[in-house]
Design a protein around this motif. Structure first.
Motif, PDB file in Angstrom:
ATOM      1  N   SER A 190      29.619  31.610  37.958  1.00 31.57           N
ATOM      2  CA  SER A 190      28.800  30.614  38.658  1.00 31.57           C
ATOM      3  C   SER A 190      29.412  30.199  39.990  1.00 31.57           C
ATOM      4  N   GLY A 191      30.336  31.018  40.510  1.00 37.64           N
ATOM      5  CA  GLY A 191      30.930  30.737  41.801  1.00 37.64           C
ATOM      6  C   GLY A 191      30.057  31.262  42.925  1.00 37.64           C
TER       7      GLY A 191
ATOM      8  N   LEU B 166      23.155  44.108  35.892  1.00 35.68           N
ATOM      9  CA  LEU B 166      24.162  43.105  35.568  1.00 35.68           C
ATOM     10  C   LEU B 166      25.113  42.953  36.749  1.00 35.68           C
ATOM     11  N   VAL B 167      25.407  41.703  37.092  1.00 39.54           N
ATOM     12  CA  VAL B 167      26.421  41.420  38.117  1.00 39.54           C
ATOM     13  C   VAL B 167      27.553  40.639  37.463  1.00 39.54           C
ATOM     14  N   ILE B 168      28.756  41.181  37.541  1.00 40.05           N
ATOM     15  CA  ILE B 168      29.931  40.498  37.009  1.00 40.05           C
ATOM     16  C   ILE B 168      30.627  39.803  38.176  1.00 40.05           C
ATOM     17  N   ALA B 169      30.570  38.490  38.168  1.00 41.20           N
ATOM     18  CA  ALA B 169      31.203  37.677  39.212  1.00 41.20           C
ATOM     19  C   ALA B 169      32.001  36.580  38.514  1.00 41.20           C
ATOM     20  N   SER B 170      32.865  37.016  37.616  1.00 38.80           N
ATOM     21  CA  SER B 170      33.574  36.104  36.720  1.00 38.80           C
ATOM     22  C   SER B 170      34.779  35.433  37.359  1.00 38.80           C
TER      23      SER B 170
ATOM     24  N   VAL C  90      21.840  33.242  34.969  1.00 38.09           N
ATOM     25  CA  VAL C  90      23.246  33.070  35.313  1.00 38.09           C
ATOM     26  C   VAL C  90      23.939  32.411  34.131  1.00 38.09           C
ATOM     27  N   VAL C  91      24.980  33.052  33.589  1.00 39.55           N
ATOM     28  CA  VAL C  91      25.712  32.487  32.457  1.00 39.55           C
ATOM     29  C   VAL C  91      27.156  32.236  32.876  1.00 39.55           C
TER      30      VAL C  91
END
Length: 378
Positions: A6-7, A97-101, A28-29
């Motif tokens: 969520s950044g 899928l977007v990984i923005a962890s 968005v999770v």
């Protein structure tokens, strides 16, 4: 599309996807308990007590764009074979899928490290700010920009603040001796005492034991010793990871079809640099997130921007643009009320650092982007 995180990279991906595709569901999770917020103010305005408002957008912004945001929803695993993201309460099937962890604070590897407070999340910053209200002294371990910002912010609240770091001046190894001395002066001007050439050896409640035998006592101990990318999900799923980050191309595509990564967790190819470039900066996360969202919506682009950041130490703003890493030479120009440090490698400009020198900063950005030579006067 499903976005993990969520950044700025995550929200930018969702926004850009929605601009291109007005109909497909976007979810968005995030494990964070708070709706998306800005991190730069946490070590500055927020910690100083000058603002409480750090939200990235009002709730209506997401509602109007039909972007569903689920907070306090950590992802347990990613099933690439079946295109499913598994969370505690719900599973999410995805087409893209977007990984923005993002990243987490790197743990301080010394005994008693749990006696130090961290600064990465809004929860961390709130805890720090609350404790600062009743404190008179603080020790900040680490002299990266987050450490320097936090130290100056705490000093502005009237605390006696000491920064401890292994380098003789802040960022000396990364930015050179001349730049390190200037940043040290800015830190001193902000009322912060600096102890270089020393490291924390062990911590107790209110006590920092240094490896040189000295002991520092403080009401607050803050560890600002870097970050560690949140790559565990990607690695467990079988995505390629290098140097702790998810490997992606200049279009943010991972080694799995339909899966993209952006921001701190990604190691992306940069078309201008012609090599992978790790970044940990706000604007770069936004840029990469937008590219990931566009690619997920069927309009891939290419990342070629020169990385850069701004930092505020007390009242002073320092700007950097460049490729980071090694440089052959650095040249400092003193402007009286500011300075410029130019960086050169193989005869070309590879970076610029400035304080109160916006004209030179703009020129430096152009020279670095075009691999041009430094100005002749240098």
């Amino acid at each position: 599309m499903v976005v993990i995180g969520s950044g700025p990279a995550a929200v930018s991906a969702a926004e850009r996807f929605r601009q291109i595709d007005p109909h497909s569901p976007v979810t968005v999770v995030t494990a964070d308990a708070h709706p998306p917020y800005q991190r730069p103010p946490l070590s500055k305005d927020f910690l100083r007590g000058d603002t409480d408002s750090v939200r990235l957008h009002d709730p209506d912004w997401f509602t109007k764009r039909s972007i569903r945001v689920l907070t306090d929803s950590p992802v347990h695993d990613i099933d690439l074979a079946h295109s499913v993201v598994h969370c505690a309460a719900e599973d999410f099937a995805y087409q893209t899928l977007v990984i923005a962890s993002g990243a987490a604070p790197a743990p301080l590897p010394v005994p008693g490290s749990d006696n130090a407070m961290l600064l990465r999340s809004l929860e961390d910053a709130t805890r720090l700010r609350d404790q600062a209200r009743g404190a008179t002294t603080a020790v900040v371990i680490g002299a990266g920009f987050i450490g320097c910002e936090a130290a100056a912010s705490l000093a502005s609240r009237g605390l006696r603040v000491t920064v401890v770091a292994p380098e003789e001046s802040p960022q000396r190894g990364r930015l050179g001796e001349q730049a390190g001395k200037r940043i040290l002066q800015l830190l001193t001007d902000a009322g912060v005492h600096y102890i270089g050439g020393a490291e924390a050896h062990a911590l107790e409640s209110g006590v920092v034991h240094l490896d040189n035998g000295d002991t520092l006592r403080a009401d607050m101990i803050v560890a600002a010793t870097g970050i560690s990318p949140n790559n565990a999900l990607a690695e467990a799923a079988g995505l390629a990871v290098h140097e702790g980050r998810i490997t992606v191309g200049a279009d943010m595509a991972t080694t799995a079809a339909g899966v993209y990564a952006a921001g701190d967790v990604a190691l992306a190819d940069n078309a201008t640099a012609q090599r992978p470039v790790p970044t940990e900066h706000w604007q770069d996360a936004i840029d990469q997130g937008a590219l990931a969202g566009a690619a997920a919506a069927g309009q891939p682009g290419t990342w070629g921007a020169v990385p850069g950041f701004w930092t505020t130490i007390g009242e002073a703003t320092v700007k950097y643009s460049g490729w980071g890493g090694d440089f052959d030479n650095s040249y400092l120009i003193d402007h009286g009320d500011g300075f410029t440090v130019w960086y050169e490698a193989d005869g070309a400009a590879v970076g610029i650092l400035t304080h109160n020198a916006d004209t030179e900063y703009a020129l430096g950005q152009l020279l670095v982007a075009h691999r041009s030579r430094l100005p002749a006067r240098l």
